[in-house]
Write a protein that holds these residues in place. Sequence first.
Motif, PDB file in Angstrom:
ATOM      1  N   GLU A 100      -4.635 -11.667   4.343  1.00 40.83           N
ATOM      2  CA  GLU A 100      -5.589 -11.781   3.237  1.00 40.83           C
ATOM      3  C   GLU A 100      -5.884 -13.262   3.008  1.00 40.83           C
ATOM      4  N   LYS A 129       2.503   2.572  -3.377  1.00 42.18           N
ATOM      5  CA  LYS A 129       1.710   3.374  -4.294  1.00 42.18           C
ATOM      6  C   LYS A 129       1.902   4.874  -4.046  1.00 42.18           C
ATOM      7  N   ASN A 173     -15.202   4.075  -6.343  1.00 38.34           N
ATOM      8  CA  ASN A 173     -13.756   4.077  -6.172  1.00 38.34           C
ATOM      9  C   ASN A 173     -13.232   5.378  -5.592  1.00 38.34           C
ATOM     10  N   LYS A 225      -9.022 -10.197   0.658  1.00 39.64           N
ATOM     11  CA  LYS A 225      -8.127  -9.611  -0.340  1.00 39.64           C
ATOM     12  C   LYS A 225      -8.754  -8.369  -0.961  1.00 39.64           C
ATOM     13  N   MET A 226     -10.075  -8.297  -0.935  1.00 39.36           N
ATOM     14  CA  MET A 226     -10.766  -7.117  -1.440  1.00 39.36           C
ATOM     15  C   MET A 226     -10.915  -6.046  -0.360  1.00 39.36           C
ATOM     16  N   ASP A 267      -5.645   1.409   3.005  1.00 44.05           N
ATOM     17  CA  ASP A 267      -5.341   2.563   2.166  1.00 44.05           C
ATOM     18  C   ASP A 267      -6.219   3.759   2.528  1.00 44.05           C
ATOM     19  N   PRO A 326      -6.957  -4.393   1.917  1.00 41.26           N
ATOM     20  CA  PRO A 326      -6.139  -3.335   1.305  1.00 41.26           C
ATOM     21  C   PRO A 326      -6.867  -2.002   1.213  1.00 41.26           C
ATOM     22  N   ARG A 327      -8.156  -2.021   0.894  1.00 43.18           N
ATOM     23  CA  ARG A 327      -8.935  -0.776   0.815  1.00 43.18           C
ATOM     24  C   ARG A 327      -9.069  -0.157   2.200  1.00 43.18           C
ATOM     25  N   VAL A 368       0.836  -1.202   0.000  1.00 43.22           N
ATOM     26  CA  VAL A 368       0.000   0.000   0.000  1.00 43.22           C
ATOM     27  C   VAL A 368       0.872   1.254   0.000  1.00 43.22           C
ATOM     28  N   SER A 423      -9.736   4.495  -6.762  1.00 43.23           N
ATOM     29  CA  SER A 423      -8.948   3.812  -5.748  1.00 43.23           C
ATOM     30  C   SER A 423      -8.168   2.680  -6.392  1.00 43.23           C
ATOM     31  N   GLU A 424      -6.997   2.441  -5.847  1.00 44.34           N
ATOM     32  CA  GLU A 424      -6.192   1.315  -6.325  1.00 44.34           C
ATOM     33  C   GLU A 424      -6.801  -0.017  -5.893  1.00 44.34           C
ATOM     34  N   TYR A 425      -7.757   0.046  -4.948  1.00 42.71           N
ATOM     35  CA  TYR A 425      -8.302  -1.175  -4.352  1.00 42.71           C
ATOM     36  C   TYR A 425      -9.831  -1.112  -4.395  1.00 42.71           C
TER      37      TYR A 425
END
Length: 587
Positions: free
Chosen positions: A508, A116, A567, A514-515, A522, A518-519, A113, A558-560
């Motif tokens: 994760e 980025k 997003n 995994k979804m 971040d 990270p969000r 994270v 968003s990257e995630y």
Amino acid sequence: MNPSEESTTNVEIRKSRNKTQTKCKSQSPQVKPQFIQQQLQHKKSKTKERLQQNQESLPNVTKKLNPKSTSFSKKRNQFKPAPQEFCLKVNKQVQIKQYFVGWGNNEALVKRVMSKRTQWKETTDSSSMFVNLKWQQSERGYRYERLIVSQNYKQLVNHFEHHKEISNKSDLIKNLSQYCEKHKLNVFDYTPLTFVIDFSDENCDFNITQFLKTYEQFAPKKPTAKQMLDVKRRLRGNFTNAYQRDSSSQFQKIQMNNTFLSEDSPYMWLLKPTFLNRGRGIQIFDNLETLVKLVSDFQEGLKEKTLNQKDGSSGEEDPPKQVQSAQGTTKKDPNQYIRQQPSGPCIIKSHSFVIQKYIERPALINKRKFDIRVWGLVTHELDAYFFQEGYIRTSSEDFTYNIENTFVHLTNNAIQKYSKNYGEFEDGNQLSFKNYQDYLKSQNIACNVQDIINKMKERIWMVFNSVRSKINFEDRKYCFEIFGFDFILDSDQEVWLIEVNTNPCIEESSPLLKMYIPRMLDDAFKLTLDVLFPPQQPHKQSLPQISQLPQIKEESHSEYPVIGYPNDENMWMLLGSLNDRKVKKKK
């Protein structure tokens, strides 16, 4: 000399001068270019020297500055040095900051994270004063006294100095009880009936008495007075301080919700060491004799259960070199010199516990027990947030009252992953809130999951408010923390707070996590890290507009991505501010 001669002589001199001047004029076209060329070269060399002097007087990428020098102190508000290299990229005008990530609990995700964020660079030197972000599993090694207001130096750490006011099981119930008493609420309407038994505390004797009377009050088979006195005497033998007489406070009969009692149950209670997480050290007992033995075993050192059903090995994937303490790392830590057993299981010592009533009528999913993990955030500005998604952790086996089967009762992933049935029913033994809503609908159970989420938010806000004046008592700058809140539902879909975790698991371990995780991480950084250290973008030249083409609105993605959420939306929901000064200012 007569006048005529003098005149003749002057005329000759003038003629001679005129000839000389004429000769010079005739030569000037050849001399002038050489002279001008020399002047230009001299001027260029001087200009070059001046430019070089100016460059030497200004900081640049190749020059290292001494933080203690006078010249640096004048410009320290503009330039911040970093070990081994200067932290300013002159060509892009982007300031490079450093972060440190400690080992464990999926540290690779934190690094991913952070990668980025182009203005950040990882360092392995955690002791440096110039590390702008420190992320560790615990606050061990953090120098909170250095976290002061300064224009020249900022360091953000991921734990509050006094987070144990809610992440420690005994402190959580104490603070919640005080909060509820102040607001004329019953704390046991929100959390299971709980007693704090700390054998180093002067009130321990009174707390033991309170527990034993409550235990007797609701026991299906009433113990005799002799048995009660014998149990109390044996428990008192664990005091680490001098014997304390009973408090003068009178015992008040406690009302217990029906969800905690079942006719088919053997009358189940939980014994939890106060400083452990991920289900470690939790014991289930159904009689006082077992309780006395467990307490005595913890005092001497209790072997941790071997959980792995798959191959019979220890329940620890990577056994620590030193046993985790149930008292934290202090000079009086009873586990300080206890080492990992060669054969496998660890030994845990503790003299502080919470005794909590087991919910004997839990809500079930396909006959299996479950609990709920959600996240709460307190920022460096003491704003409290709730992450809009969480996940359900399911058991690997059908629910029974067999207290010997840990996989039936404790749904932590750190425990369930050792079950032979792990992942057989759900991927990673995890479900989303939408999955649970679909299950309720399939079972014709009239319950809206959003109502459950709202109740969890209310209880999280209550927890944060109970430590409003304690969590950052020293007013340190700058701290933030992500907490893991565990809830359980009873058969009536009522919400009960079980505990609060520092360093919640961010593994994760399923496609769902995994979804989400990270969000979650971040977006938390966007509310903390990116606020304190705003991202600096290099200057971009604007492209010429083409009037014939339609203008397209740019959106920040968003990257995630998370299904069901835009997003460009931060998924952390503001609950309120714990900063009294900020609250007063708003009023």
